[in-house]
Motif scaffolding. Structure first.
Motif, short mmCIF file in Angstrom:
data_model
loop_
_atom_site.label_atom_id
_atom_site.label_comp_id
_atom_site.label_asym_id
_atom_site.label_seq_id
_atom_site.Cartn_x
_atom_site.Cartn_y
_atom_site.Cartn_z
N ILE A 6 -4.07 1.22 9.40
CA ILE A 6 -4.14 0.06 8.38
C ILE A 6 -3.99 -0.58 9.32
CG2 ILE A 6 -3.31 -1.01 7.09
CD1 ILE A 6 -2.84 1.46 5.70
N VAL B 278 -5.41 2.51 2.42
CA VAL B 278 -5.01 4.01 2.81
C VAL B 278 -5.86 4.58 3.14
CG1 VAL B 278 -3.44 5.84 2.68
CG2 VAL B 278 -2.40 3.84 1.91
N LEU C 187 0.92 -1.12 -0.04
CA LEU C 187 0.46 -0.24 0.26
C LEU C 187 0.99 1.06 0.01
CD1 LEU C 187 -1.79 -2.14 1.68
CD2 LEU C 187 -2.77 -0.81 2.24
N THR C 188 0.45 2.43 -0.34
CA THR C 188 1.66 3.45 -0.82
C THR C 188 0.33 4.74 -0.29
OG1 THR C 188 1.31 3.65 -3.57
CG2 THR C 188 3.24 2.13 -2.02
N ASP C 189 1.12 6.53 0.37
CA ASP C 189 0.49 7.10 0.19
C ASP C 189 0.62 8.26 -1.02
OD1 ASP C 189 -0.98 8.89 0.99
OD2 ASP C 189 -0.29 9.29 3.22
N THR D 218 -0.19 5.83 9.76
CA THR D 218 -0.86 5.37 8.68
C THR D 218 -0.97 3.82 8.71
OG1 THR D 218 -0.87 7.53 7.25
CG2 THR D 218 -0.95 5.47 6.38
N ILE E 214 4.25 4.74 3.36
CA ILE E 214 3.46 5.59 4.12
C ILE E 214 4.33 6.34 5.63
CG2 ILE E 214 2.18 3.59 5.52
CD1 ILE E 214 0.75 3.25 3.12
#
Length: 138
Positions: free
Chosen positions: A119, A133, A81-83, A115, A111
């Motif tokens: 998650i 995210v 997962l990336t922001d 965060t 991340i």
């Protein structure tokens, strides 16, 4: 769900495990792990596998670095997962994975630690639904 993490202590592995059902308790534990400032990968899962070398389906997060973390959904259709608002660090970072220092590439470290903790708490709260995210509204 089970929560596991381990540190490389040179002459031994410092293994940890907890069974948690309360998202607030998980958040408190993850904050404590992060504040220790020893980069480590934490695995959160409900089912084990027959192969001890295979990660069970679940969520893995990396905490302990002051500004960057990672979150990866361990599933057939999972992934990191990336922001998009978080800049990658200038290079990869090492996190203890099962007591083995493991380098994670910069592109997987988009991340923030807070965060990643959020998650993980949501993952526990939803009973293991595919993580995402959070948006500002969440």
């Amino acid at each position: 769900m089970k929560v596991t993490w381990a540190y490389d202590r040179g002459d031994h592995r410092d293994n940890h495990e907890a069974d948690l059902t309360d998202p607030a308790a998980l958040e408190a534990l993850l904050h404590e792990i992060h504040e220790a400032a020893e980069p480590v990968a934490i695995t959160i899962f409900s089912d084990t596998t027959d192969d001890p070398d295979e990660l069970p389906p679940g969520l893995q997060i990396g905490l302990g670095h002051p500004t960057h973390a990672f979150a990866v959904h361990i599933a057939d259709d999972g992934g990191y997962l990336t922001d998009p608002t978080v800049q990658s660090p200038s290079g990869g970072l090492s996190f203890d994975l099962g007591g083995v220092p493991t380098e994670y590439p910069a592109e997987h470290l988009r991340i923030r630690p807070e965060t990643a903790i959020q998650i993980a708490a949501t993952y526990l709260k939803t009973g293991g639904e595919a993580p995402h995210v959070p948006t500002v509204a969440e």
